[in-house]
Structures are given as C-alpha cells and as structure tokens.
Write a protein that holds these residues in place. Structure first.
Motif, short mmCIF file in Angstrom:
data_model
loop_
_atom_site.label_atom_id
_atom_site.label_comp_id
_atom_site.label_asym_id
_atom_site.label_seq_id
_atom_site.Cartn_x
_atom_site.Cartn_y
_atom_site.Cartn_z
N ASN A 119 100.92 55.30 109.14
CA ASN A 119 100.98 53.82 109.15
C ASN A 119 101.25 53.22 110.53
N PRO A 120 100.54 53.65 111.59
CA PRO A 120 100.90 53.14 112.93
C PRO A 120 100.82 51.62 113.05
N PRO A 150 109.08 45.31 109.60
CA PRO A 150 109.82 45.22 110.87
C PRO A 150 110.34 46.60 111.32
N TYR A 151 110.38 47.55 110.40
CA TYR A 151 110.92 48.87 110.76
C TYR A 151 109.86 49.77 111.39
N VAL A 152 110.31 50.53 112.41
CA VAL A 152 109.56 51.67 112.93
C VAL A 152 110.47 52.88 112.74
N PHE A 153 109.95 53.92 112.09
CA PHE A 153 110.75 55.12 111.85
C PHE A 153 110.30 56.27 112.74
N LYS A 213 108.69 59.81 105.29
CA LYS A 213 107.35 59.47 104.79
C LYS A 213 107.45 58.52 103.60
N GLY A 214 108.39 58.77 102.72
CA GLY A 214 108.59 57.89 101.56
C GLY A 214 108.93 56.47 101.99
N LEU A 215 109.77 56.35 103.00
CA LEU A 215 110.15 55.01 103.50
C LEU A 215 108.97 54.34 104.19
N SER A 216 108.21 55.15 104.95
CA SER A 216 107.04 54.60 105.64
C SER A 216 106.06 54.01 104.62
N ARG A 217 105.88 54.73 103.50
CA ARG A 217 104.96 54.23 102.46
C ARG A 217 105.55 53.04 101.72
N ALA A 218 106.82 53.15 101.35
CA ALA A 218 107.45 52.09 100.53
C ALA A 218 107.52 50.77 101.30
N ARG A 246 117.12 54.11 97.61
CA ARG A 246 118.36 53.50 98.12
C ARG A 246 118.14 52.90 99.50
N PHE A 247 117.50 53.67 100.39
CA PHE A 247 117.30 53.17 101.75
C PHE A 247 116.28 52.02 101.78
N SER A 248 115.25 52.08 100.93
CA SER A 248 114.27 50.97 100.91
C SER A 248 114.99 49.65 100.65
N GLU A 249 115.88 49.69 99.67
CA GLU A 249 116.59 48.47 99.29
C GLU A 249 117.54 48.03 100.41
#
Ligand SMILES: [Zn+2]
Length: 246
Positions: A5-6, A11-14, A52-57, A229-232
C-alpha cells in the motif's frame, strides 16, 4: 525490502524493520543452528503479520524487511555494534565475525540504503502533498530474556513523539486490561535507533515504536485480536494528535 500500500491514504505509515529471518543464499546460514535462526535473535516473530493486517485495515503504507537482522539490523546505524552484530543476546554470529569491510559495505548498499531510501521516498511524497503523516514502527520482543522480568504485553517506545506515543499508551490503558509499558522494555536512543529518530523525529512527525510480546502473537486469534485493538486505538489517537497539531 518490500512495500505494501505505498500510496495508502491513512495518516499512518508503518515500518517493520525486523520482519524476516531469511538469509541471502550467498551468505548461507551465518554459522548458526536452525533453532537459533528461528529465535528472536534473528527477527521479530509475529510483527509482520500484525503490520500487514494494520496496513490493510487502515489502508496505510508499510515498508518491511525481507532479511534477518543478523545479516544487517535496519534499526541500527552503521556506527552501532548491532548494525552487523558479531554477538547477539550472548550468541556469537560466526559469519559476521568473519565479515570483511568490503562485505559490510556490500550489505549496507544492498539492504540498509534501499530500505531507508524507500521510507524517505514515501514520507517525502506525502509531505510534498501536505498529507498528514504519523510514523509507527512495529516490533515484537521476547518475554523470556535472561535475567529480566518483562510483564508488559505491549510496550510503547516514544521520545520526541508530538504526543502520539503518549496518547497510544493512554488509550491502551483506558480500553484494555493489558499491562502496557511506557518506554518499557526499551527506550529510543541515538546510538542504537535509526527508523524513528531519522525518519520521524528529525522531520517533526508524530511517531511511536510499538513492541508486542511474542507470546501474545503465537496464535492466529492473538494476531487478529492485536490487529483489531491497534486499528481502533490508532484511529482514535490519530484524530486527537492531528487535531492538536493543526
Ligand atoms: Zn524489532
């Protein structure tokens, strides 16, 4: 180095500096056993699945490593002993002890420069477009470190964080009954850290380094729960921090 997801609009970059335990074929197995290559000294187990899960979510860019930190630790500057470690957690790394200056330089060019170049490119493109950018580095840590008691399920490491790390700590403590470390078990320092100081602190971007205890990421359920949890919490924290610095 790989990206997911480049052009993501979050607003987040992981980043995930210690995502892999692979070794390039030409280096062999570093002189280590299979067990050692599966252990925490080689990588951060579970961290990439969560990242990866956070990047997608969140539809967020993710930059992650494809090789072990034992080949070259992307979060250690070339001046640090941990950059191409000769010893890690008391275990000698034979292939690094034998590495010539030319070999060290080759690894710097092959792994360190492209990885940090990719992070800079993504951040600079966003800043050129005035896209709000919060940098979060995803790591995992062993709860089983010789001579240390580590009760924290999650550690949030932050220093010049523009309020983001502190807000993540506050939200995790408010919304979960987990044991949350505030700058535990690690702290950011200029001698041993690269990603957060170089890419976030120097640019004045809100940031945090997240450490997840590895025994919480063993099951599929544990990983899914952590992503949720982190997505929220990240969503709530971004709203507060971006409002405060507007
Ligand atoms: Zn790590």
């Amino acid at each position: 180095m790989s990206t997911l997801n480049p052009s993501g609009t979050s607003p987040y970059v992981f980043t995930c500096d210690h995502a892999s335990n692979r070794i390039p074929r030409r280096i062999g197995q570093m002189g280590l056993s299979d067990d050692e290559m599966l252990s925490h000294i080689a990588w951060d187990p579970g961290a990439l699945e969560v990242a990866k899960g956070l990047s997608r979510a969140l539809n967020a860019p993710l930059i992650f490593s494809n090789y072990s930190r034992l080949v070259l630790d992307l979060n250690r500057p070339p001046s640090s002993r941990g950059h191409i470690p000769e010893v890690s957690a008391g275990i000698t790394i034979p292939a690094n002890r034998a590495a010539s200056p030319q070999e060290r330089e080759a690894r710097l060019r092959a792994f360190f420069l492209p990885y940090h170049g990719a992070i800079s490119d993504i951040i600079e493109t966003r800043l050129d477009r005035a896209t709000p950018t919060l940098l979060v580095a995803m790591h995992s840590f062993t709860g089983d470190y010789p001579g240390e008691t580590r009760p924290w399920h999650i550690g949030v490491t932050h220093r010049f964080d523009m309020g983001l790390g502190a807000e993540i700590v506050r939200l995790l403590r408010e919304r979960t009954d987990l044991c949350i470390g505030d700058n535990e078990p690690y702290q950011i320092d200029d001698v041993d850290d690269v990603t957060i100081p170089f890419h976030a602190e120097k640019r004045g971007l809100p940031n945090a380094l997240i450490e997840m205890r590895q025994d919480t990421l063993i099951s599929r359920h544990g990983i899914a729960e952590t992503i949720e949890r982190f997505s929220e919490v990240f969503g709530l924290a971004a709203a507060t921090v971006l409002e405060a610095i507007r």
